[in-house]
Write an enzyme that holds these catalytic residues in place. Sequence first.
Site, PDB file in Angstrom:
ATOM      1  N   CYS A 258       3.160  93.374  38.846  1.00  0.00           N
ATOM      2  CA  CYS A 258       3.112  91.900  38.915  1.00  0.00           C
ATOM      3  C   CYS A 258       3.197  91.370  37.491  1.00  0.00           C
ATOM      4  O   CYS A 258       2.216  90.888  36.930  1.00  0.00           O
ATOM      5  CB  CYS A 258       1.831  91.416  39.582  1.00  0.00           C
ATOM      6  SG  CYS A 258       1.565  92.028  41.249  1.00  0.00           S
ATOM      7  N   ALA A 260       5.011  88.911  35.617  1.00  0.00           N
ATOM      8  CA  ALA A 260       5.175  87.557  35.073  1.00  0.00           C
ATOM      9  C   ALA A 260       3.834  86.930  34.690  1.00  0.00           C
ATOM     10  O   ALA A 260       2.829  87.163  35.363  1.00  0.00           O
ATOM     11  CB  ALA A 260       5.895  86.674  36.086  1.00  0.00           C
ATOM     12  N   PRO A 261       3.830  86.157  33.604  1.00  0.00           N
ATOM     13  CA  PRO A 261       4.958  85.761  32.750  1.00  0.00           C
ATOM     14  C   PRO A 261       5.330  86.780  31.673  1.00  0.00           C
ATOM     15  O   PRO A 261       6.198  86.517  30.858  1.00  0.00           O
ATOM     16  CB  PRO A 261       4.471  84.465  32.119  1.00  0.00           C
ATOM     17  CG  PRO A 261       2.990  84.633  32.020  1.00  0.00           C
ATOM     18  CD  PRO A 261       2.580  85.427  33.238  1.00  0.00           C
ATOM     19  N   GLY A 263       3.101  88.639  29.430  1.00  0.00           N
ATOM     20  CA  GLY A 263       2.235  88.873  28.269  1.00  0.00           C
ATOM     21  C   GLY A 263       1.736  90.306  28.187  1.00  0.00           C
ATOM     22  O   GLY A 263       1.775  90.935  27.124  1.00  0.00           O
ATOM     23  N   ASP A 282       8.640  91.471  39.308  1.00  0.00           N
ATOM     24  CA  ASP A 282       8.130  90.261  39.942  1.00  0.00           C
ATOM     25  C   ASP A 282       9.138  89.847  41.002  1.00  0.00           C
ATOM     26  O   ASP A 282      10.215  90.442  41.112  1.00  0.00           O
ATOM     27  CB  ASP A 282       7.890  89.145  38.920  1.00  0.00           C
ATOM     28  CG  ASP A 282       6.660  88.317  39.285  1.00  0.00           C
ATOM     29  OD1 ASP A 282       5.594  88.554  38.693  1.00  0.00           O
ATOM     30  OD2 ASP A 282       6.762  87.465  40.187  1.00  0.00           O
ATOM     31  N   ASP A 309       9.036  93.189  45.246  1.00  0.00           N
ATOM     32  CA  ASP A 309       7.806  92.652  45.828  1.00  0.00           C
ATOM     33  C   ASP A 309       6.721  93.726  45.809  1.00  0.00           C
ATOM     34  O   ASP A 309       6.866  94.786  46.429  1.00  0.00           O
ATOM     35  CB  ASP A 309       8.086  92.198  47.268  1.00  0.00           C
ATOM     36  CG  ASP A 309       6.898  91.470  47.890  1.00  0.00           C
ATOM     37  OD1 ASP A 309       5.806  91.466  47.289  1.00  0.00           O
ATOM     38  OD2 ASP A 309       7.073  90.904  48.990  1.00  0.00           O
ATOM     39  N   ASP A 327      -1.885  93.934  37.904  1.00  0.00           N
ATOM     40  CA  ASP A 327      -2.552  92.688  37.506  1.00  0.00           C
ATOM     41  C   ASP A 327      -2.292  91.696  38.632  1.00  0.00           C
ATOM     42  O   ASP A 327      -1.329  90.949  38.611  1.00  0.00           O
ATOM     43  CB  ASP A 327      -1.985  92.196  36.177  1.00  0.00           C
ATOM     44  CG  ASP A 327      -2.695  90.958  35.667  1.00  0.00           C
ATOM     45  OD1 ASP A 327      -3.927  91.012  35.515  1.00  0.00           O
ATOM     46  OD2 ASP A 327      -2.018  89.936  35.425  1.00  0.00           O
ATOM     47  N   CYS A 379      -7.971  87.802  36.639  1.00  0.00           N
ATOM     48  CA  CYS A 379      -8.583  86.789  35.770  1.00  0.00           C
ATOM     49  C   CYS A 379      -9.605  85.976  36.564  1.00  0.00           C
ATOM     50  O   CYS A 379      -9.664  84.755  36.472  1.00  0.00           O
ATOM     51  CB  CYS A 379      -7.522  85.885  35.136  1.00  0.00           C
ATOM     52  SG  CYS A 379      -6.431  85.062  36.316  1.00  0.00           S
TER      53      CYS A 379
END
Length: 441
Positions: A258, A260-261, A263, A282, A309, A327, A379
């Site tokens: 996963c 994106a974006p 970092g 992604d 996916d 993530d 997060c």
Amino acid sequence: MNAREIAYKVLLDIEKNDNYSNMAINKHFKDVKLSNQDRGLATEIIYGVVENKYYIDYIIDKLSKVKSDKMEIYVKTLLRMGIYQIMFLNSISDYAAVNETVNLAKKNNAKVSGFINGILRNVIRNKETIGNITVKDDIDYLSIKYSYDKWIIRNWMIHFGDEFTRELLEANSEKPSIYVRTNTLKITRDELIERLQEQGVKASKVSQVEEAIKVENLKNIENNSLYKDGLFTVQDISSMLVGKVMSPKENSLVLDVCSAPGGKTTHIATLMKNTGKVVARDIYDHKLKLINASCKRLDLNNVDVESFDALKLDKESVAKFDYVLADVPCSGLGIIKRKPEIKYKEKEDFRDLPPIQKRILENAAKCVKRGGTLIYSTCTIQDTENIEVINEFLQKHRNFELAPINEVNIDLDNQEKGYMKIYPNVHGIDGFFIAKLIRVR
């Protein structure tokens, strides 16, 4: 277009379309020329209104016969903007706050300008007491004071206790610090700090991550020459810790399911010194373009960006990768400072997340070769999305074990157990969860 006009447009977009403030700001700021001063004021008003929405509406409801939940969105938005400036921005005179808001109202619907003028002048007349919260119930009080949906506060009270919850709410109300990650392929941290300081940016080292720099007064980042040259990227410390926990060896094969974006992907690729390969996946084209753009700017050529996916199993990737990062999508309750709209999400909005997280983790785990490392991160600070997901996974998969986290310069309670719980009020950085698992057979 001035600062208040653009702030009004962004706030309407956020309110009408349930958009995130940072995305709405990027969309609307992109097409207008604003001075740094106007850009700063507009951003201050946007985030200030979003962060204090329930509290401002509480003030509106004290003064208006038409309650905030019955008002037209544009009227409520104008009132929120005016009240925020009066109650929170000492740099703006009360007269200017009223005058500018009324002028903005006249441009949209002159009929409501008198009503808005009356409410705002009433706020000024009662400025010393109008902001006092008189409700007695603790949950109601905290919900108004810090502008949160009540279920979040209730949930945190149950899981963390009264004192911890209040400290967490207070920490989340502070302005987020901005950190940048040095592109060590192009420049050292000390050299980058020197270059930033030459631009008038206040820059200082961060102890937890050797590539990290805390910056202040870094304006209009995307147009900064050092940024354009790929010398740094913007990333919070907690997010950087994911790559550090993985600590991939050079010439490894890594999968970020996963991405994106991008970092964490670009950090991992940099830690590998542009060797090996990072497969970044992604499902959305515009997000894949973001990853590609970041890799190009940072001069990374060891990243392959793919559309796939994470909820589906890629049979060709089974037992192929040295390192896999999951993530996963989450509630974001650890990054409220940066995305204050999360405070107003309903409980039902997050109900389907744990099943999605478990499914992605299952698929990601199948891609790890024997002896390989699996990193799971979010997060959020919710155990239901974090350690409970990991514990359920480990019960079903005896071929994986949690491994001690010895790779980072931060001391957390459960590192020896193989996972990190990071809280804004305890550690001063974004709330995060990181688990490190090894496939042992």
